[in-house]
Design an enzyme around this catalytic site. Sequence first.
Site, PDB file in Angstrom:
ATOM      1  N   ASP A   1      -0.869  -0.616   0.034  1.00  0.00           N
ATOM      2  CA  ASP A   1      -1.052  -1.973  -0.441  1.00  0.00           C
ATOM      3  C   ASP A   1       0.265  -2.630  -0.444  1.00  0.00           C
ATOM      4  O   ASP A   1       0.947  -2.127  -1.434  1.00  0.00           O
ATOM      5  CB  ASP A   1      -1.933  -2.121  -1.457  1.00  0.00           C
ATOM      6  CG  ASP A   1      -2.109  -3.665  -1.843  1.00  0.00           C
ATOM      7  OD1 ASP A   1      -2.816  -4.543  -1.142  1.00  0.00           O
ATOM      8  OD2 ASP A   1      -1.625  -3.903  -2.896  1.00  0.00           O
TER       9      ASP A   1
ATOM     10  N   GLU B   1       0.590  -1.760   4.724  1.00  0.00           N
ATOM     11  CA  GLU B   1       0.599  -3.192   4.654  1.00  0.00           C
ATOM     12  C   GLU B   1       1.660  -3.961   4.356  1.00  0.00           C
ATOM     13  O   GLU B   1       2.375  -3.959   3.348  1.00  0.00           O
ATOM     14  CB  GLU B   1      -0.559  -3.582   3.730  1.00  0.00           C
ATOM     15  CG  GLU B   1      -0.774  -5.263   3.920  1.00  0.00           C
ATOM     16  CD  GLU B   1      -1.167  -5.901   2.477  1.00  0.00           C
ATOM     17  OE1 GLU B   1      -1.723  -7.025   3.029  1.00  0.00           O
ATOM     18  OE2 GLU B   1      -0.707  -5.521   1.506  1.00  0.00           O
TER      19      GLU B   1
HETATM   20  C1  GLC Z   1      -2.478  -7.022  -0.499  1.00  0.00           C
HETATM   21  C2  GLC Z   1      -3.934  -6.933  -0.478  1.00  0.00           C
HETATM   22  C3  GLC Z   1      -4.317  -8.422  -1.191  1.00  0.00           C
HETATM   23  C4  GLC Z   1      -4.027  -8.464  -2.635  1.00  0.00           C
HETATM   24  C5  GLC Z   1      -2.463  -8.028  -2.846  1.00  0.00           C
HETATM   25  C6  GLC Z   1      -2.098  -7.749  -4.217  1.00  0.00           C
HETATM   26  O1  GLC Z   1      -1.898  -8.132   0.238  1.00  0.00           O
HETATM   27  O2  GLC Z   1      -4.494  -6.911   0.793  1.00  0.00           O
HETATM   28  O3  GLC Z   1      -5.709  -8.369  -1.220  1.00  0.00           O
HETATM   29  O4  GLC Z   1      -4.462  -9.465  -3.517  1.00  0.00           O
HETATM   30  O5  GLC Z   1      -2.034  -7.022  -2.015  1.00  0.00           O
HETATM   31  O6  GLC Z   1      -2.528  -6.252  -4.426  1.00  0.00           O
END
Ligand code: GLC
Length: 581
Positions: free
Chosen positions: A226, A300
């Site tokens: 994440d 991500e």
């Molecule tokens: C990422 C997740 C999102 C979350 C953020 C903070 O972007 O996909 O849903 O709010 O991280 O953890």
Amino acid sequence: MRAVYVLPFLVAVCLGNVVKQQERELEWWEKSIIYQIYPRSFADSDGDGIGDLKGITSKLEHIKEIGAGAIWLSPIFQSPMYDFGYDIADFYAIHDEFGTMEDFDELLNKANELDIKIVLDLVPNHTSNESVWFQEALNGNEKYIDYFIWEDGIIDEDGNRQPPNNWLSNFRGSAWEFREEVGKYYLHQFVVGQPDLNYRNPDVIEEMNNIIRFWLEKGVAGFRVDAVNSLFEVDKSLFGGKYPDEPLSGRTDVDPESYEYLDHIYTKDQDETYYMVYKWRDIFDEYTEKDGLSRVMMTEGYATIQNVVRYFGEGDLKGAQMPFNFDLITDVGASSGAADIKRAVDKFLTYKPVNENANWVVGNHDQSRMATRYGSSLVDGINMIVLLLPGVGVTYMGEEIGMVDGYVSWEDTVDPAGCNTNDPINYVKSSRDPERTPFQWNSEKNAGFSSADKTWLPVAEGYETLNVEVQKAAEKSHLKVYQNLANLRMERPFRYGRYDSLALNNDVFAFRRWYDGETYLVLVNMRDVDYTIDLTYFENVIGEASVVVSSIQSPKSQGDVFDVSALPVVGYEGLVLKLIV
Ligand code: GLC
Ligand code: MG
């Protein structure tokens, strides 16, 4: 004498290479569809209006039926849910609304039986403010204070304390929060309840390594990492010991509280982050060596393509096998023409290292649903692109049936990204609740998601006709198209074949996959306009082709044969054809 030995050796090497490049043994994740489940919204087994692990276990057959080989679960760990699980209080425990560790083991077992891999969400950038680490920090425990990023405030002209600098949270407003207990501000790049961890502290790195080991040991098949590009902040010792302000982005369409107002040169995409990812990969590989199960890492990071592909690795250092490719979310949408789609598709393929796989993502729990962004008429066409391009296909739950964003009133809004706007009119632009509404299983109460009187988010309108059960029973449906595509992608041309693409006119995007004498053509008409298309613009494409899969609005049936130089195409039609040789 020497030549006698060298020649067979060379021949063997050459043959070996051909085989290796074309039909090397693929890892499970290279030939699988990865299906994202947002656990709160998939299936609720205990009637509290919130999805849970037992619910997921009870629906694994659906995953099997659509042909996905792995599920990635958004966070299932103990959390006060300020950011719906992305604020983790205990990385080693299952959140009680989701169930118990036993429920998780049961899910893992059942998934194993069905040969479905389980990938978890690793949230390394921050914890919850209710984690033991943060609580210990507030108690004045020096060891844990240094787990987080603290900075003195600034006293302004009026004698008031202000945050250390202009850094902004992804969810609006200052990224700094003052804590009396420590007498300093801590950094939170996301909600106030998500204090950023200090990756310049080796103890933090060790903690995260242990968390990774714990779950890999349990047999999970990898992690989605994440917000990876927020991991490190700039080294403040380079700036006299104070974190510097970030420059303005220059964007005039956003207000000063908005995250986009600044250019995040000190809080994102820092060099150290990539090396951290490479270190994690080593841990993944340790476990692969131990038990033979290839572990996959998906990162991500919304970033430039040059930065995204850095996650693959550097020289001998290996990194993520799947740095998420968000180009089909960020670069194109309903208004895009064929050339725009071609450019967006070619971008990742062009920048990724030749020996690595591409991946295709069109939705997730943070983005308006694919059917809403592209329009429902394009659901099959977009699924053709995701599942038949070279690389790994990723599906966000509901894309297989073309689920659309739900309407969530201001009163029902719970996502901090929506709530923090404090704007009952425009919150919809920021809220992520619409793409998180419950999964639509059938036409019954709450779309079969839950027996509760109130679900945590309302079920989207139209579920009575848009759901799994209806689409299973229908002769033609998005679900059936999806299943056909999932089967088709197991054919060798889609696993090993080459790729090229053309914008055949303003609206019709097409690509070709070919291998060992077989050629497939995939076409998507982005507009509601009929055309006659000449596919002979593709090299070596002549004669006739037969229909293999067609979108639900297509008048064509499987097996219909067409002259490739004059193929009639209707509005929004998506087609997969096989060249007749
Ligand atoms: C990422 C997740 C999102 C979350 C953020 C903070 O972007 O996909 O849903 O709010 O991280 O953890
Ligand atoms: Mg429940």
